[in-house]
Design an enzyme around this catalytic site. Structure first.
Site, PDB file in Angstrom:
ATOM      1  CG  HIS A  19      17.178  28.377 -23.341  1.00  0.00           C
ATOM      2  ND1 HIS A  19      17.702  28.048 -24.622  1.00  0.00           N
ATOM      3  CD2 HIS A  19      17.052  27.660 -22.502  1.00  0.00           C
ATOM      4  CE1 HIS A  19      17.721  27.007 -24.415  1.00  0.00           C
ATOM      5  NE2 HIS A  19      17.590  26.493 -23.333  1.00  0.00           N
ATOM      6  CD  GLU A  69      17.915  34.069 -25.710  1.00  0.00           C
ATOM      7  OE1 GLU A  69      18.646  33.763 -26.609  1.00  0.00           O
ATOM      8  OE2 GLU A  69      17.742  33.164 -24.629  1.00  0.00           O
ATOM      9  CB  CYS A  77      15.974  31.471 -27.714  1.00  0.00           C
ATOM     10  SG  CYS A  77      16.150  30.865 -26.159  1.00  0.00           S
ATOM     11  CB  ALA A 107      54.525  26.485  -7.721  1.00  0.00           C
ATOM     12  CB  SER A 130      58.079  20.634  -4.380  1.00  0.00           C
ATOM     13  OG  SER A 130      57.158  19.661  -4.245  1.00  0.00           O
ATOM     14  CD1 TRP A 175      54.436  24.581   2.374  1.00  0.00           C
ATOM     15  CD2 TRP A 175      53.719  24.355   0.551  1.00  0.00           C
ATOM     16  NE1 TRP A 175      53.558  23.645   2.735  1.00  0.00           N
ATOM     17  CE2 TRP A 175      52.917  23.493   1.661  1.00  0.00           C
ATOM     18  CE3 TRP A 175      53.032  24.167  -0.832  1.00  0.00           C
ATOM     19  CZ2 TRP A 175      51.733  22.785   1.128  1.00  0.00           C
ATOM     20  CZ3 TRP A 175      51.823  23.188  -1.020  1.00  0.00           C
ATOM     21  CH2 TRP A 175      51.497  22.522   0.012  1.00  0.00           C
ATOM     22  CD  GLU A 206      46.956  21.927  -8.293  1.00  0.00           C
ATOM     23  OE1 GLU A 206      47.656  21.668  -7.308  1.00  0.00           O
ATOM     24  OE2 GLU A 206      45.935  22.418  -7.876  1.00  0.00           O
ATOM     25  N   PRO A 219      56.144  18.281 -13.010  1.00  0.00           N
ATOM     26  CG  PRO A 219      58.441  18.608 -12.726  1.00  0.00           C
ATOM     27  CD  PRO A 219      57.179  18.190 -11.875  1.00  0.00           C
TER      28      PRO A 219
END
Length: 361
Positions: free
Chosen positions: A54, A56, A89, A158, A172, A174, A281, A284
């Site tokens: 880790h 530390e 740690c 978009a 759609s 672009w 992505e 709708p």
């Protein structure tokens, strides 16, 4: 502010930079800087992945016992209190004789948290909350997994200036320009999985890869995930993706007015992916489903300076569908994190003003 406090804050900035060198995975990205009692940098370290030292311990390994004794450790995350492939740690810092620990954000893990209490009980001075927002931004996906038990979800769409995602005939590509599309692909390369619905798949035949402007693939590619009951056509571009396609039936996941069972089903789909960062992505219908279910941690809206309006027959393609908002009092409030111009387009990054699951602002 004393010179030592200034040195500690400078060290935290450096520790955050060091943390970014580590891989994003099941363990958090953590950086550490060890300062002498007078504020001079003695050593630096960062976590290089599961099973390695880790941050530390990595920094302490570069010091002699005499150098570490009485020093200050500046760490981006609360030192862990857990024995896994490596030891706690917090104990390593105590054994090294560290006198003061400064960290940015509390560890939310059930098993790994509590390091600050262990340190204080051993007489180590502890200060927390230094540059918390910066550390939270770095660790946002890991923190979501730890706190909510699911991936961090970004919902992207978009739209035209008047809120349309497509023309009346469904076309759609672009709406936005090349700079905005390049930004989307950079974000795809940072995601672990990308999710669309079968509607988007059938309409646009997306490859769901992360590509540079010259068409070449980024080294890191998101896992392609398609939700929906309709079959994937033979020859679909997504079938040539570097990763095998994950196709979930998704039946009843996208009802206009989902109940708790639908939200639970979407949540289960996310958990089964076993990843940290998901980019939604898929148009709708699927974007609205995640928003209605309260499963969006971040919203990316790319706004093009163009107008589409309705079709001559009144047909419409809004960027979002029903969110279950029947009155303005029930509107889904967001906080704008940033607004960026990308060529002629705008990117608005927003997050829930009050998190739907935790209630945190």
């Amino acid at each position: 502010m004393s010179e030592n406090r200034v040195a500690e804050r400078d060290a935290m900035t450096r520790a955050l930079t060091l943390a970014e060198r580590g891989p994003r995975g099941i363990n958090p990205q953590v950086g550490a800087v060890i300062l002498s009692p007078s504020g001079e940098v003695l050593a630096e370290g960062w976590h290089r992945g599961a099973g390695t030292a880790h941050a530390e311990v990595d920094a302490l390994a570069k010091l002699s016992p005499e150098q570490a004794r009485g020093a200050t450790a500046v760490v981006t995350l609360e030192p862990c209190n857990h024995t896994g492939r490596t030891g706690p740690c917090a104990i390593a810092l105590i054994d090294a004789g560290i006198a003061r620990v400064v960290y940015a954000i509390d560890d939310p893990g059930d098993r790994s948290s509590g390091g600050a209490g262990v340190l204080r009980a051993a007489g180590v001075e502890v200060e927390s909350g230094v540059q918390t927002e910066d550390a939270a931004a770095l660790l946002q996906s890991w923190l979501t997994v730890q706190r909510l038990g699911r991936p961090h979800v970004t919902v992207k769409w978009a739209q035209s200036l008047d809120g349309r995602a497509a023309a009346a005939d469904g076309t759609s590509q672009w709406i936005t320009g090349p700079a905005a599309r390049a930004d989307v692909h950079r974000r795809r390369a940072d995601a672990d999985a990308i999710v669309v619905g079968t509607g988007t798949l059938l309409a646009d035949d997306p490859a769901l890869t992360a590509r540079r402007p010259d068409g070449t693939l980024y080294d890191h590619q998101p896992i392609p995930v398609v939700l929906g009951a309709r079959a994937i056509p033979d020859g679909a571009a997504v079938l040539a993706h570097p990763h095998p396609l994950v196709h979930r039936d998704g039946t009843n996941l996208f009802a206009e007015r989902p109940g708790d069972d639908v939200a639970d089903s979407l949540l289960e789909e996310l958990r089964q992916l076993g990843v940290q960062r998901v980019l939604v992505e898929g148009g709708p219908t699927i974007a609205s489903a995640f928003l209605r279910a309260g499963l969006a941690d971040e919203v990316l809206t790319y706004i093009a300076p163009t107008l589409v309006g309705q079709g001559a027959d009144g047909s419409d393609s809004p960027a979002l569908r029903s969110l279950g908002v029947e009155t303005i009092a029930a509107q889904r409030r967001l906080t704008v994190a940033s607004v960026e111009r990308l060529g002629d387009d705008l990117l608005v990054v927003a997050r829930p003003a009050v998190h739907p699951e935790t209630g945190a602002v």
